[in-house]
Design a protein around this motif. Sequence first.
Motif, PDB file in Angstrom:
ATOM      1  N   LYS A 152       0.946  -1.170  -0.086  1.00 45.18           N
ATOM      2  CA  LYS A 152       0.058   0.007  -0.002  1.00 45.18           C
ATOM      3  C   LYS A 152       0.878   1.295  -0.162  1.00 45.18           C
ATOM      4  CE  LYS A 152      -4.144   0.998   2.055  1.00 45.18           C
ATOM      5  NZ  LYS A 152      -4.872   1.368   0.827  1.00 45.18           N
ATOM      6  N   LEU A 153       0.835   1.805  -1.264  1.00 40.95           N
ATOM      7  CA  LEU A 153       1.778   3.214  -1.213  1.00 40.95           C
ATOM      8  C   LEU A 153       0.734   4.373  -0.710  1.00 40.95           C
ATOM      9  CD1 LEU A 153       3.717   4.996  -2.575  1.00 40.95           C
ATOM     10  CD2 LEU A 153       2.740   4.972  -4.570  1.00 40.95           C
ATOM     11  N   GLN A 154       1.305   4.983   0.156  1.00 37.89           N
ATOM     12  CA  GLN A 154       0.425   6.290   0.634  1.00 37.89           C
ATOM     13  C   GLN A 154       1.572   7.801   0.380  1.00 37.89           C
ATOM     14  OE1 GLN A 154      -0.466   4.497   4.182  1.00 37.89           O
ATOM     15  NE2 GLN A 154      -2.668   5.404   3.987  1.00 37.89           N
ATOM     16  N   ILE A 155       0.837   8.633  -0.242  1.00 37.86           N
ATOM     17  CA  ILE A 155       1.539   9.517  -0.467  1.00 37.86           C
ATOM     18  C   ILE A 155       1.069  11.055   0.305  1.00 37.86           C
ATOM     19  CG2 ILE A 155       2.575  11.403  -2.299  1.00 37.86           C
ATOM     20  CD1 ILE A 155       2.152   8.964  -4.152  1.00 37.86           C
ATOM     21  N   ALA A 156       1.824  11.616   1.207  1.00 38.12           N
ATOM     22  CA  ALA A 156       1.326  13.042   1.885  1.00 38.12           C
ATOM     23  C   ALA A 156       2.123  14.067   1.015  1.00 38.12           C
ATOM     24  CB  ALA A 156       1.624  12.991   3.164  1.00 38.12           C
ATOM     25  N   GLY A 157       1.487  15.385   0.706  1.00 38.02           N
ATOM     26  CA  GLY A 157       2.180  16.238   0.135  1.00 38.02           C
ATOM     27  C   GLY A 157       2.205  16.297  -1.343  1.00 38.02           C
ATOM     28  N   LEU A 158       2.707  17.237  -2.112  1.00 33.37           N
ATOM     29  CA  LEU A 158       2.935  16.979  -3.473  1.00 33.37           C
ATOM     30  C   LEU A 158       4.417  17.166  -3.814  1.00 33.37           C
ATOM     31  CD1 LEU A 158       0.681  19.848  -4.733  1.00 33.37           C
ATOM     32  CD2 LEU A 158       0.128  17.473  -4.826  1.00 33.37           C
ATOM     33  N   PRO A 159       4.728  16.265  -5.070  1.00 28.72           N
ATOM     34  CA  PRO A 159       6.502  16.121  -5.328  1.00 28.72           C
ATOM     35  C   PRO A 159       6.916  17.772  -5.366  1.00 28.72           C
ATOM     36  CG  PRO A 159       4.926  15.237  -6.928  1.00 28.72           C
ATOM     37  CD  PRO A 159       4.031  15.811  -5.899  1.00 28.72           C
ATOM     38  N   PRO A 160       8.368  17.628  -4.786  1.00 29.09           N
ATOM     39  CA  PRO A 160       9.113  19.025  -4.980  1.00 29.09           C
ATOM     40  C   PRO A 160       9.226  19.421  -6.328  1.00 29.09           C
ATOM     41  CG  PRO A 160      10.397  17.051  -4.287  1.00 29.09           C
ATOM     42  CD  PRO A 160       8.970  16.728  -4.489  1.00 29.09           C
ATOM     43  N   ARG A 161       9.306  20.732  -6.159  1.00 29.61           N
ATOM     44  CA  ARG A 161       9.657  21.350  -7.666  1.00 29.61           C
ATOM     45  C   ARG A 161      10.916  21.687  -7.791  1.00 29.61           C
ATOM     46  NH1 ARG A 161       6.962  26.479  -6.009  1.00 29.61           N
ATOM     47  NH2 ARG A 161       7.899  26.141  -4.088  1.00 29.61           N
ATOM     48  N   GLY A 162      11.663  21.271  -9.020  1.00 29.15           N
ATOM     49  CA  GLY A 162      12.877  21.690  -9.305  1.00 29.15           C
ATOM     50  C   GLY A 162      13.895  20.643  -8.568  1.00 29.15           C
ATOM     51  N   GLU A 163      15.061  21.068  -8.432  1.00 31.53           N
ATOM     52  CA  GLU A 163      16.316  20.245  -7.712  1.00 31.53           C
ATOM     53  C   GLU A 163      15.523  19.836  -6.233  1.00 31.53           C
ATOM     54  OE1 GLU A 163      19.686  19.395  -8.446  1.00 31.53           O
ATOM     55  OE2 GLU A 163      18.505  19.271 -10.170  1.00 31.53           O
ATOM     56  N   SER A 164      15.879  18.584  -5.788  1.00 28.32           N
ATOM     57  CA  SER A 164      15.492  18.193  -4.515  1.00 28.32           C
ATOM     58  C   SER A 164      16.197  17.108  -4.004  1.00 28.32           C
ATOM     59  CB  SER A 164      13.899  17.997  -4.816  1.00 28.32           C
ATOM     60  OG  SER A 164      13.560  16.761  -5.422  1.00 28.32           O
ATOM     61  N   ALA A 165      15.911  16.858  -2.796  1.00 36.08           N
ATOM     62  CA  ALA A 165      16.643  15.853  -2.312  1.00 36.08           C
ATOM     63  C   ALA A 165      15.649  14.594  -1.660  1.00 36.08           C
ATOM     64  CB  ALA A 165      17.663  16.133  -1.125  1.00 36.08           C
ATOM     65  N   ALA A 166      15.777  13.497  -1.544  1.00 35.61           N
ATOM     66  CA  ALA A 166      15.171  12.537  -0.728  1.00 35.61           C
ATOM     67  C   ALA A 166      15.872  11.473  -0.179  1.00 35.61           C
ATOM     68  CB  ALA A 166      14.320  11.627  -1.849  1.00 35.61           C
ATOM     69  N   ASP A 167      15.462  11.301   0.951  1.00 36.34           N
ATOM     70  CA  ASP A 167      16.098   9.931   1.839  1.00 36.34           C
ATOM     71  C   ASP A 167      14.962   8.917   2.164  1.00 36.34           C
ATOM     72  OD1 ASP A 167      16.599  12.643   4.107  1.00 36.34           O
ATOM     73  OD2 ASP A 167      14.728  11.221   4.258  1.00 36.34           O
ATOM     74  N   VAL A 168      15.586   7.620   2.019  1.00 36.45           N
ATOM     75  CA  VAL A 168      14.763   6.493   2.303  1.00 36.45           C
ATOM     76  C   VAL A 168      14.977   5.720   3.586  1.00 36.45           C
ATOM     77  CG1 VAL A 168      14.406   4.302   1.279  1.00 36.45           C
ATOM     78  CG2 VAL A 168      15.070   6.222  -0.241  1.00 36.45           C
ATOM     79  N   HIS A 169      13.990   5.475   4.269  1.00 37.67           N
ATOM     80  CA  HIS A 169      14.151   4.886   5.565  1.00 37.67           C
ATOM     81  C   HIS A 169      13.309   3.624   5.659  1.00 37.67           C
ATOM     82  CE1 HIS A 169      15.473   8.868   7.553  1.00 37.67           C
ATOM     83  NE2 HIS A 169      14.767   9.361   6.342  1.00 37.67           N
ATOM     84  N   ASP A 170      14.046   2.612   5.886  1.00 36.33           N
ATOM     85  CA  ASP A 170      13.272   1.365   6.205  1.00 36.33           C
ATOM     86  C   ASP A 170      13.057   1.393   7.573  1.00 36.33           C
ATOM     87  OD1 ASP A 170      13.506  -0.407   3.608  1.00 36.33           O
ATOM     88  OD2 ASP A 170      15.848   0.089   4.100  1.00 36.33           O
TER      89      ASP A 170
END
Length: 409
Positions: free
Chosen positions: A332-350
């Motif tokens: 089950k994928l759940q998304i809160a908020g909208l994707p960032p605009r332009g250059e952005s960073a993401a971090d992954v947490h198990d």
Amino acid sequence: MDGVVILGGGQGGFQAAASLRQEGYAGPVRLVSDEPGLPYQRPPLSKAYLKDGDAARLALRPEAFFAASAIELVHDRATALLRETREVALASGAVLAYDHLILAPGARNARPPLPGLDAPGVLGLRTLADAQALRAALPATVEDGARAVVIGGGFIGLEFAAVARAFGCAVTVVEAAPRLMARAVSPETSARFRGKHESLGVDLALGVPVAEVLTDAAGRACGVGLADGREIPAGLVLLAAGVRPNVELAQAAGLEVADGIAADAQLLTSDPAISALGDACSFPDPRTGARVRLESVQAATDHARAVARRLAGRPEPYAALPWFWSDQADWKLQIAGLPPRGESAADVHDLPRGGFAVRRWEGDALVCVETVNAPAEHMAARRLLAAGGVSRVALAAQEGSLARLAKSG
Ligand SMILES: Cc1cc2nc3c(=O)[nH]c(=O)nc-3n(C[C@H](O)[C@H](O)[C@H](O)COP(=O)(O)OP(=O)(O)OC[C@H]3O[C@@H](n4cnc5c(N)ncnc54)[C@H](O)[C@@H]3O)c2cc1C
């Protein structure tokens, strides 16, 4: 008093009618729907309904609700908006007068200009009728030992692919972009879903567009040809290449259109007697001011509630936080908020209790959190983003735990 006419009896149109009554609106409410039956939810069409075929469970409310709430369901198709006289013309020849009109006509499947796309055997997945046709075609495809080819690796195509695999059907998903769900999720989440679908046995052809739908001697779809010359034989072709907002009636009536029917921060169109909502409308994102058009149950229902409150005399600017979900096999994928605009960073947490979260940043500000099988993390993200956001410093102070940060507030 002519009351409110709602054009479109889908998720948002239905919610507008129900919310008008909840908010105490006492005038006539008429809900115009060009689909048969009661207003129903679309999300299960690519999920539970494909498996169980239980159409009764899709209805948003039983028939008795409409009579009890004095909501008149008008089964007809609107053909023109007569703004000067405040009327909607219907295909039957009837005309409905309104004090206020709510446009909720939704969207329809995008149809890329592909040779062979109109051939029998090419199916879509937008309406209950579409889902019924797909549900009927799937067992026959499995029995024939044939393959299903999905044009488009977005949410609906991937949800279908997961269900088709559960039926034992061979599936190929063809996506023109180099990664899955590219418009909506981070590269990190795309990559994990790629691994998930490969583990389910879904064949993926990424970064290559479909060039044509192949047809047999009888003119029936029998596969697709890709732009790189590959041919994939198939017994069933599902077109899932996105949607287009239904803006034509609004446009013909001279309303402003910008991607969707253009609405302001109150969800009013360029005519103050007409509101717009749901998949069909674009509106200023309360957080960035950028004009956005969202295709989600959340947007359709929160828009509807906001419009109803305004019509009941309690106007306030639309401020809801966007959120979304998609079910693909046991993820089950759940998304809160909208994707960032332009250059952005993401971090992954198990996450310690299972599942994972991808946090997407715009500079120092958290703007979007994608989670899989982590509902508590999703709810914490919703709470924090709706309350005004999260900085890296604030999150670090809680050892990176969104749940702790949400509780501390
Ligand atoms: C298969 C599928 C799965 C989905 N899964 C999810 C999910 O998991 N999560 C999520 O958040 N969202 C999901 N969605 C999206 C969600 O269903 C839509 O965002 C939502 O239905 C939009 O509501 P709406 O009222 O704007 O449009 P709709 O629900 O599409 O309703 C519009 C209605 O207006 C009617 N109409 C159009 N023109 C006229 C006219 N001229 N006269 C009369 N009636 C007219 C249409 O026929 C339709 O019945 C899914 C959608 C589909 C198709």
